[in-house]
Design an enzyme around this catalytic site. Structure first.
Site, mmCIF file in Angstrom:
data_model
loop_
_atom_site.group_PDB
_atom_site.id
_atom_site.type_symbol
_atom_site.label_atom_id
_atom_site.label_comp_id
_atom_site.label_asym_id
_atom_site.label_seq_id
_atom_site.Cartn_x
_atom_site.Cartn_y
_atom_site.Cartn_z
ATOM 1 N N TYR A 213 39.607 44.434 40.865
ATOM 2 C CA TYR A 213 40.540 43.676 41.890
ATOM 3 C C TYR A 213 39.918 42.641 42.535
ATOM 4 O O TYR A 213 38.556 42.908 43.202
ATOM 5 C CB TYR A 213 41.133 44.785 43.009
ATOM 6 N N ARG A 214 40.041 41.539 42.495
ATOM 7 C CA ARG A 214 39.599 40.440 43.162
ATOM 8 C C ARG A 214 39.260 40.623 44.643
ATOM 9 O O ARG A 214 40.017 41.172 45.173
ATOM 10 C CB ARG A 214 40.152 39.074 42.850
ATOM 11 N N TRP A 227 44.401 44.636 45.430
ATOM 12 C CA TRP A 227 44.893 45.645 44.326
ATOM 13 C C TRP A 227 46.409 45.581 44.305
ATOM 14 O O TRP A 227 46.898 45.758 45.514
ATOM 15 C CB TRP A 227 44.510 47.044 44.518
ATOM 16 N N GLU A 270 37.545 55.795 34.820
ATOM 17 C CA GLU A 270 37.103 54.818 34.134
ATOM 18 C C GLU A 270 35.510 55.093 33.448
ATOM 19 O O GLU A 270 35.198 54.366 32.444
ATOM 20 C CB GLU A 270 37.488 53.689 34.729
ATOM 21 N N ASP A 319 45.338 31.950 39.442
ATOM 22 C CA ASP A 319 45.321 33.095 38.932
ATOM 23 C C ASP A 319 45.481 33.137 37.126
ATOM 24 O O ASP A 319 45.532 32.188 36.558
ATOM 25 C CB ASP A 319 46.540 34.154 39.409
HETATM 26 C C1 LIG Z 1 39.113 39.281 35.389
HETATM 27 C C2 LIG Z 1 39.941 40.326 35.997
HETATM 28 C C3 LIG Z 1 40.491 40.113 37.148
HETATM 29 C C4 LIG Z 1 41.559 41.071 37.620
HETATM 30 N N1 LIG Z 1 41.864 40.868 39.039
HETATM 31 C C5 LIG Z 1 43.052 41.819 39.322
HETATM 32 C C6 LIG Z 1 43.376 41.803 40.841
HETATM 33 O O1 LIG Z 1 42.694 40.877 41.592
HETATM 34 N N2 LIG Z 1 44.331 42.616 41.152
HETATM 35 C C7 LIG Z 1 44.687 43.632 40.281
HETATM 36 O O2 LIG Z 1 45.562 44.496 40.770
HETATM 37 N N3 LIG Z 1 44.235 43.649 39.065
HETATM 38 C C8 LIG Z 1 43.505 42.594 38.354
HETATM 39 N N4 LIG Z 1 43.143 42.896 37.359
HETATM 40 C C9 LIG Z 1 43.597 43.963 36.283
HETATM 41 C C10 LIG Z 1 43.231 45.191 36.649
HETATM 42 O O3 LIG Z 1 41.772 45.068 36.599
HETATM 43 C C11 LIG Z 1 43.641 46.234 35.583
HETATM 44 O O4 LIG Z 1 44.915 46.282 35.904
HETATM 45 C C12 LIG Z 1 42.974 47.665 35.929
HETATM 46 O O5 LIG Z 1 43.675 48.603 34.731
HETATM 47 C C13 LIG Z 1 43.010 48.273 37.203
HETATM 48 O O6 LIG Z 1 42.571 49.400 37.543
HETATM 49 P P1 LIG Z 1 43.237 50.596 37.751
HETATM 50 O O7 LIG Z 1 44.354 51.020 36.481
HETATM 51 O O8 LIG Z 1 42.521 51.789 37.816
HETATM 52 O O9 LIG Z 1 44.112 50.489 39.011
HETATM 53 C C14 LIG Z 1 41.946 42.027 36.776
HETATM 54 C C15 LIG Z 1 41.593 42.135 35.549
HETATM 55 C C16 LIG Z 1 40.687 41.103 34.998
HETATM 56 C C17 LIG Z 1 40.030 41.220 33.799
HETATM 57 MN MN LIG Z 2 42.757 53.791 36.965
#
Ligand SMILES: Cc1cc2nc3c(=O)[nH]c(=O)nc-3n(C[C@H](O)[C@H](O)[C@H](O)COP(=O)(O)O)c2cc1C
Ligand SMILES: [Mn+2]
Length: 519
Positions: A213-214, A227, A270, A319
């Protein structure tokens, strides 16, 4: 590069298209074996950089370059041209080098995973998911031992010391200004940490979650955590009382970085996935100021907490949809400690108009989750998430159709599955259509649909980043049934698709050299 090979059948995973150097490029799957030599996946960022360098996949940039916009423009050009990973040795204003475009090509993604083709990644997990035990006592025992070994390599392992804590900064010494954090696009209000692995625990089950999450930098010891509402850490944050401890690892081996982006069901760690894909456990050390474990080999770790209900206005941010996501309420992350390696390297990524560097991370997820999708919806043969569709705008699914209106059943299933549920458009084709071959999909979608009968509108939750719907996170969805139809579905007699006979194809293949035609 599209090569004509007389009589050659397309491989199951078909054709991929990414735009390279501004033009459409088609790569046949069977030709897409990346010559990686099946090297073992690297176990930390330095291993990875060394591997990239040995493989001619890295360019070092000695010139001083500004993390404020300038690096974005350079990296974007490199990504779109299929260029190398870039190590900026002198980012302006920081002593730390900045790595970018580590994931920018299919070959690098294969090198990162230790495979020759992305399709192989699913195999690494599929053997574990084979629930049926083999017959015979010996085979059973072998399988049991295999499973035990796999589980042992998957489970993260605690160690006493970690390179990530060679330098420990706490209190007033915490300073994000030490890092060469990029401001990516002109309307971004501040620099954003773009490649973080954000570690939290579910307040109830204590299960670990790692998500990317950025993080918008607010001041030297505070950031936002973006998130989105559907994500696992967001759920933990909503459900907790008081403080939620957070640790952020920056600068990991490429598989662990990928794992933070993988949409695993909530409750699955993960880091287990990372261990499985690496074939070696992720090593963890205890954080200094929070009760969390952090990857021992990380380049940089940020420790801290978010308070329940404390939000500020995050964004806007250029984005991965190709648009700025609007400013919105997100939690503030208060940093209690910043730990680093002595000569830490800061990795970054730029998302923006596709194709960007995140394209291949998304393709790994597509390939990795195909078996799970097929076990949930068995008529699915294959699927494709077009990069240009920013992954949630469109899904193409091929099915083995055995009853009328099955495409609607499949689309509804997709709209009910994990993060795929956020998909806006689902295109369903028959199994002889390759979902990765967009030309073929377009042909069948245009030829086979009566828009009145075969396109339907549904509604449901949408990705939080979707800007088109009237409401945030909710709106219309479109199903397109591009399969062949029969009278029970309201079609007239369906014509045959043109196909040359197998005998003639074989004949021409055998005689091709006689014709003297170069294609
Ligand atoms: C480069 C990149 C940046 C990302 N930035 C965000 C973000 O800012 N917020 C977000 O919710 N998901 C973001 N994602 C997607 C999440 O990392 C992805 O949905 C991941 O499954 C989240 O983990 P979780 O399922 O445990 O919540 C990003 C993915 C990538 C590849
Ligand atoms: Mn997860």
């Amino acid at each position: 590069m599209l090569q004509h090979r007389p009589g050659k059948r397309r491989a199951a995973s078909g054709v991929r298209r990414l735009r390279a150097a501004g033009r459409a490029r088609t790569v046949e799957a069977a030709d897409r074996v990346c010559e990686t030599g099946g090297l073992a996946p690297p176990l930390d960022l330095r291993d990875w950089i060394a591997l990239l360098e040995r493989e001619g996949e890295l360019t070092r940039v000695a010139a001083e370059v500004d993390p404020d916009l300038e690096i974005t423009e350079i990296a974007d050009r490199a990504v779109k041209a299929g260029g190398p990973a870039l190590l900026f040795e002198h980012p302006k204003g920081s002593r730390l080098p900045l790595l970018i475009n580590q994931f920018g090509t299919e070959r690098r993604m294969c090198l990162a995973l230790g495979v020759e083709q992305l399709d192989e990644v699913a195999g690494k997990l599929a053997s574990l998911l084979e629930l049926e035990l083999p017959r015979g006592a010996r085979a059973k025992l072998r399988k049991a031992l295999e499973l035990k070994a796999a589980a042992a390599s998957a489970e993260p392992r605690n160690v006493r010391r970690g390179a990530c804590q060679e330098i420990v900064l706490t209190g007033d010494d915490v300073d994000l200004g030490l890092l060469p954090v990029q401001r990516c696009w002109p309307h971004d209000p501040a620099p954003f940490i773009t490649l973080p692995a954000v570690i939290t625990h579910d307040p109830e089950t204590k299960a670990r979650n790692v998500g990317m999450y950025r993080m918008q930098v607010v001041d030297r010891c505070t950031t936002f955590l973006h998130w989105q509402v559907h994500k696992d850490a967001a759920a933990s944050w909503r459900e907790m009382e008081g403080r939620l401890e957070v640790a952020v690892a920056i600068g990991l081996d490429p598989i662990t970085t990928y794992a933070a982006t993988a949409p695993l069901p909530r409750g699955l760690d993960e880091l287990m996935l990372a261990g499985l894909l690496r074939g070696r456990p992720v090593e963890l050390v205890a954080a200094k100021t929070v009760q969390l474990d952090v990857p021992a080999q990380a380049e940089i770790v940020l420790e801290g907490y978010v308070e329940r209900g404390e939000v500020g206005t995050e964004g806007p941010f250029g984005d991965h949809t190709g648009f700025y996501s609007p400013a919105g309420p997100f939690p503030l992350f208060h940093i209690t400690a910043m730990t680093m390696r002595e000569d830490a390297i800061y990795p970054s990524i730029v998302v923006g108009k596709p194709p960007a560097e995140d394209a291949w991370l998304g393709k790994v997820t597509e390939r990795l989750f195909l078996p799970a999708l097929r076990s949930a919806v068995p008529e699915i043969v294959d699927f494709d998430l077009p990069v240009a569709g920013a992954f949630h705008n469109c899904v193409i699914v091929s099915i083995r159709k055995s009853f009328p209106n099955q495409a609607r059943k499949v689309a509804n299933a997709v709209w009910g599955l994990g993060m795929l549920s956020l998909t806006k458009a689902v295109v369903v084709v028959d199994d002889h259509v390759d979902p990765h071959d967009y030309e073929d999909v377009f042909f069948h979608a245009c030829a086979n649909i009566d828009p009145k009968r075969d396109v339907w509108i549904s509604e449901g939750p949408l990705d939080q980043l979707d800007h088109s719907a009237a409401r945030e996170c909710f709106g219309g969805k479109m199903g397109i049934d591009a399969t062949r139809k029969d009278a029970s579905e309201g079609a007239r007699e369906w014509p045959q698709e043109i196909e040359m006979s197998a005998e003639v194809k074989q004949l021409v293949e055998q005689r091709w050299h006689e014709y003297g035609i170069a294609l």
